[in-house]
Design a protein around this motif. Structure first.
Motif, PDB file in Angstrom:
ATOM      1  N   PHE A 111       0.823  -1.213   0.000  1.00  0.00           N
ATOM      2  CA  PHE A 111       0.000   0.000   0.000  1.00  0.00           C
ATOM      3  C   PHE A 111       0.859   1.266   0.000  1.00  0.00           C
ATOM      4  CE2 PHE A 111      -3.185  -3.100   0.831  1.00  0.00           C
ATOM      5  CZ  PHE A 111      -4.376  -2.551   0.373  1.00  0.00           C
ATOM      6  N   ARG A 112       2.174   1.059  -0.143  1.00  0.00           N
ATOM      7  CA  ARG A 112       3.154   2.152  -0.198  1.00  0.00           C
ATOM      8  C   ARG A 112       3.027   3.096   0.997  1.00  0.00           C
ATOM      9  NH1 ARG A 112       1.542   1.821  -5.601  1.00  0.00           N
ATOM     10  NH2 ARG A 112       3.090   0.765  -6.882  1.00  0.00           N
ATOM     11  N   LEU A 113       2.853   2.491   2.177  1.00  0.00           N
ATOM     12  CA  LEU A 113       2.880   3.296   3.395  1.00  0.00           C
ATOM     13  C   LEU A 113       4.343   3.495   3.776  1.00  0.00           C
ATOM     14  CD1 LEU A 113       0.078   1.437   5.407  1.00  0.00           C
ATOM     15  CD2 LEU A 113      -0.169   3.315   3.784  1.00  0.00           C
ATOM     16  N   GLU A 114       4.581   4.461   4.639  1.00  0.00           N
ATOM     17  CA  GLU A 114       5.941   4.691   5.125  1.00  0.00           C
ATOM     18  C   GLU A 114       6.093   3.957   6.456  1.00  0.00           C
ATOM     19  OE1 GLU A 114       8.777   8.291   6.832  1.00  0.00           O
ATOM     20  OE2 GLU A 114       6.687   8.697   6.358  1.00  0.00           O
ATOM     21  N   LYS A 115       6.902   2.919   6.480  1.00  0.00           N
ATOM     22  CA  LYS A 115       7.097   2.170   7.733  1.00  0.00           C
ATOM     23  C   LYS A 115       7.943   3.019   8.682  1.00  0.00           C
ATOM     24  CE  LYS A 115       9.509  -1.773   9.513  1.00  0.00           C
ATOM     25  NZ  LYS A 115      10.281  -2.978   9.243  1.00  0.00           N
ATOM     26  N   VAL A 116       7.377   3.343   9.838  1.00  0.00           N
ATOM     27  CA  VAL A 116       8.084   4.286  10.717  1.00  0.00           C
ATOM     28  C   VAL A 116       8.642   3.644  11.986  1.00  0.00           C
ATOM     29  CG1 VAL A 116       6.766   6.281   9.897  1.00  0.00           C
ATOM     30  CG2 VAL A 116       5.985   5.044  11.920  1.00  0.00           C
ATOM     31  N   ALA A 117       8.360   2.368  12.188  1.00  0.00           N
ATOM     32  CA  ALA A 117       8.894   1.716  13.397  1.00  0.00           C
ATOM     33  C   ALA A 117       9.037   0.229  13.130  1.00  0.00           C
ATOM     34  CB  ALA A 117       7.946   1.937  14.574  1.00  0.00           C
ATOM     35  N   ASP A 118      10.002  -0.390  13.814  1.00  0.00           N
ATOM     36  CA  ASP A 118      10.125  -1.842  13.713  1.00  0.00           C
ATOM     37  C   ASP A 118       8.859  -2.481  14.267  1.00  0.00           C
ATOM     38  OD1 ASP A 118      12.634  -1.728  12.624  1.00  0.00           O
ATOM     39  OD2 ASP A 118      13.662  -1.908  14.557  1.00  0.00           O
ATOM     40  N   GLY A 119       8.439  -3.557  13.619  1.00  0.00           N
ATOM     41  CA  GLY A 119       7.233  -4.243  14.061  1.00  0.00           C
ATOM     42  C   GLY A 119       7.461  -5.003  15.358  1.00  0.00           C
TER      43      GLY A 119
END
Ligand SMILES: Cc1cc2nc3c(=O)[nH]c(=O)nc-3n(C[C@H](O)[C@H](O)[C@H](O)COP(=O)(O)O)c2cc1C
Length: 154
Positions: A111-119
Protein backbone atom coordinates in the motif's frame (compact mmCIF):
# COMPACT_ATOMS: atom_id res chain seq x y z
CA UNK A 1 -5.28 17.24 15.42
CA UNK A 2 -3.89 14.16 13.68
CA UNK A 3 -5.64 10.81 13.95
CA UNK A 4 -3.83 7.49 14.16
CA UNK A 5 -5.96 4.50 13.26
CA UNK A 6 -5.17 1.37 15.29
CA UNK A 7 -6.71 -1.43 13.30
CA UNK A 8 -6.53 -4.89 14.82
CA UNK A 9 -8.08 -8.29 15.13
CA UNK A 10 -8.14 -10.31 18.33
CA UNK A 11 -10.06 -13.32 19.51
CA UNK A 12 -8.67 -13.92 23.00
CA UNK A 13 -7.59 -10.38 23.90
CA UNK A 14 -3.79 -10.43 23.54
CA UNK A 15 -3.59 -8.38 20.34
CA UNK A 16 -6.30 -6.10 21.67
CA UNK A 17 -4.13 -5.32 24.70
CA UNK A 18 -1.26 -4.45 22.33
CA UNK A 19 -3.62 -2.22 20.31
CA UNK A 20 -4.60 -0.34 23.48
CA UNK A 21 -0.91 0.18 24.30
CA UNK A 22 -0.28 1.58 20.80
CA UNK A 23 -3.19 3.99 21.35
CA UNK A 24 -1.79 5.02 24.73
CA UNK A 25 1.51 5.84 23.03
CA UNK A 26 -0.23 7.89 20.34
CA UNK A 27 -2.05 9.96 22.93
CA UNK A 28 1.11 10.89 24.82
CA UNK A 29 1.75 13.39 22.01
CA UNK A 30 -0.15 16.63 22.10
CA UNK A 31 -2.27 17.05 18.99
CA UNK A 32 -2.59 13.34 18.28
CA UNK A 33 -5.56 11.08 18.91
CA UNK A 34 -6.01 7.35 18.42
CA UNK A 35 -8.97 5.60 16.86
CA UNK A 36 -8.92 1.94 17.91
CA UNK A 37 -11.04 -0.30 15.72
CA UNK A 38 -11.43 -4.05 15.48
CA UNK A 39 -11.04 -4.75 11.81
CA UNK A 40 -14.48 -6.30 11.34
CA UNK A 41 -16.02 -3.00 12.45
CA UNK A 42 -13.75 -0.90 10.21
CA UNK A 43 -14.34 0.36 6.71
CA UNK A 44 -11.89 1.47 4.06
CA UNK A 45 -13.01 5.03 4.83
CA UNK A 46 -11.29 4.72 8.21
CA UNK A 47 -8.08 4.00 6.29
CA UNK A 48 -8.62 6.93 3.91
CA UNK A 49 -9.38 9.45 6.64
CA UNK A 50 -6.58 8.63 9.11
CA UNK A 51 -3.18 10.36 9.19
CA UNK A 52 -1.25 7.22 10.19
CA UNK A 53 -2.10 3.59 10.82
CA UNK A 54 -1.04 0.66 13.00
CA UNK A 55 -2.06 -2.87 12.02
CA UNK A 56 -2.26 -5.61 14.64
CA UNK A 57 -3.08 -9.28 14.25
CA UNK A 58 -2.66 -12.62 15.95
CA UNK A 59 -0.50 -15.11 14.10
CA UNK A 60 -2.85 -17.58 12.41
CA UNK A 61 -1.12 -20.39 10.54
CA UNK A 62 2.00 -18.26 10.05
CA UNK A 63 0.01 -15.41 8.56
CA UNK A 64 -2.23 -12.54 9.62
CA UNK A 65 -5.83 -13.39 10.64
CA UNK A 66 -8.21 -13.87 7.72
CA UNK A 67 -10.31 -10.84 8.63
CA UNK A 68 -7.24 -8.61 8.42
CA UNK A 69 -6.43 -9.99 4.99
CA UNK A 70 -10.03 -9.40 3.95
CA UNK A 71 -9.67 -5.74 4.93
CA UNK A 72 -6.62 -5.33 2.70
CA UNK A 73 -8.43 -7.09 -0.13
CA UNK A 74 -11.31 -4.64 0.20
CA UNK A 75 -8.89 -1.69 0.32
CA UNK A 76 -7.14 -2.51 -2.96
CA UNK A 77 -9.13 0.04 -4.94
CA UNK A 78 -8.26 2.91 -2.61
CA UNK A 79 -4.53 2.19 -2.60
CA UNK A 80 -3.61 5.49 -4.23
CA UNK A 81 -5.49 7.42 -1.54
CA UNK A 82 -3.47 6.03 1.35
CA UNK A 83 0.03 5.84 -0.10
CA UNK A 84 2.66 7.69 1.91
CA UNK A 85 0.85 7.52 5.24
CA UNK A 86 3.02 6.42 8.18
CA UNK A 87 2.40 2.79 9.14
CA UNK A 88 3.63 0.07 11.50
CA UNK A 89 2.54 -3.40 12.61
CA UNK A 90 2.33 -5.58 15.72
CA UNK A 91 1.42 -9.21 16.26
CA UNK A 92 0.73 -11.76 18.95
CA UNK A 93 1.47 -15.46 18.57
CA UNK A 94 1.69 -18.65 20.54
CA UNK A 95 5.30 -18.92 19.38
CA UNK A 96 8.03 -16.44 18.51
CA UNK A 97 7.68 -16.60 14.72
CA UNK A 98 7.64 -13.27 12.89
CA UNK A 99 5.65 -14.75 9.97
CA UNK A 100 2.45 -12.84 10.76
CA UNK A 101 4.42 -9.63 11.18
CA UNK A 102 6.06 -10.15 7.79
CA UNK A 103 2.63 -10.61 6.21
CA UNK A 104 1.43 -7.29 7.67
CA UNK A 105 4.63 -5.53 6.69
CA UNK A 106 4.21 -6.84 3.16
CA UNK A 107 0.88 -4.97 3.14
CA UNK A 108 2.59 -1.82 4.42
CA UNK A 109 4.86 -2.09 1.39
CA UNK A 110 2.06 -3.02 -1.04
CA UNK A 111 0.00 0.00 0.00
CA UNK A 112 3.15 2.15 -0.20
CA UNK A 113 2.88 3.30 3.39
CA UNK A 114 5.94 4.69 5.12
CA UNK A 115 7.10 2.17 7.73
CA UNK A 116 8.08 4.29 10.72
CA UNK A 117 8.89 1.72 13.40
CA UNK A 118 10.12 -1.84 13.71
CA UNK A 119 7.23 -4.24 14.06
CA UNK A 120 6.40 -6.02 17.30
CA UNK A 121 6.20 -9.80 17.82
CA UNK A 122 4.65 -10.65 21.19
CA UNK A 123 4.89 -14.29 22.27
CA UNK A 124 2.29 -15.90 24.52
CA UNK A 125 0.55 -13.89 27.22
CA UNK A 126 0.97 -10.18 26.61
CA UNK A 127 3.79 -8.97 28.85
CA UNK A 128 5.04 -5.59 30.03
CA UNK A 129 7.90 -5.48 27.51
CA UNK A 130 5.53 -5.98 24.56
CA UNK A 131 3.19 -3.32 25.89
CA UNK A 132 6.13 -0.95 26.25
CA UNK A 133 7.35 -1.41 22.66
CA UNK A 134 3.80 -1.08 21.36
CA UNK A 135 3.46 2.19 23.24
CA UNK A 136 6.70 3.36 21.60
CA UNK A 137 5.36 2.28 18.21
CA UNK A 138 2.29 4.46 18.83
CA UNK A 139 4.50 7.40 19.77
CA UNK A 140 6.56 6.99 16.58
CA UNK A 141 3.43 6.94 14.42
CA UNK A 142 1.97 10.03 16.07
CA UNK A 143 5.28 11.90 15.82
CA UNK A 144 5.58 11.22 12.09
CA UNK A 145 1.92 12.08 11.46
CA UNK A 146 2.40 15.41 13.25
CA UNK A 147 5.55 16.16 11.21
CA UNK A 148 3.67 15.47 7.99
CA UNK A 149 0.76 17.66 9.08
CA UNK A 150 3.15 20.62 9.46
CA UNK A 151 4.24 20.42 5.81
CA UNK A 152 1.78 22.51 3.79
CA UNK A 153 -0.07 20.51 1.14
CA UNK A 154 -0.54 22.20 -2.22
C1 LIG B 1 -6.62 -20.64 14.11
C2 LIG B 1 -5.37 -20.34 14.90
C3 LIG B 1 -4.14 -20.51 14.29
C4 LIG B 1 -2.97 -20.19 15.00
N1 LIG B 1 -1.76 -20.32 14.37
C5 LIG B 1 -0.61 -19.94 15.02
C6 LIG B 1 0.66 -20.00 14.35
O1 LIG B 1 0.79 -20.41 13.20
N2 LIG B 1 1.75 -19.57 15.03
C7 LIG B 1 1.67 -19.11 16.32
O2 LIG B 1 2.70 -18.73 16.90
N3 LIG B 1 0.48 -19.04 16.98
C8 LIG B 1 -0.65 -19.46 16.36
N4 LIG B 1 -1.88 -19.36 17.01
C9 LIG B 1 -1.92 -18.82 18.36
C10 LIG B 1 -2.35 -17.34 18.39
O3 LIG B 1 -1.61 -16.58 17.46
C11 LIG B 1 -2.09 -16.76 19.79
O4 LIG B 1 -2.85 -17.47 20.74
C12 LIG B 1 -2.39 -15.27 19.86
O5 LIG B 1 -1.71 -14.75 20.99
C13 LIG B 1 -3.88 -14.98 19.97
O6 LIG B 1 -4.08 -13.60 19.92
P1 LIG B 1 -5.45 -12.93 20.41
O7 LIG B 1 -5.52 -13.14 21.92
O8 LIG B 1 -5.31 -11.49 20.09
O9 LIG B 1 -6.58 -13.58 19.71
C14 LIG B 1 -3.05 -19.72 16.33
C15 LIG B 1 -4.32 -19.57 16.93
C16 LIG B 1 -5.47 -19.88 16.22
C17 LIG B 1 -6.82 -19.69 16.88
Amino acid sequence: MVEVLVLYYSRTGRTEALARAVAEGVETLEGASAKVKRVDYATVNDFISCDAVAFGSPNYFSYMAGLMKDFFDRALTIRERVSGKPGAAFTSGGGSSNSALLSLEKMIASFRLEKVADGVVSQGETGEESLKVCKQLGEALAKRALERAEVPKD
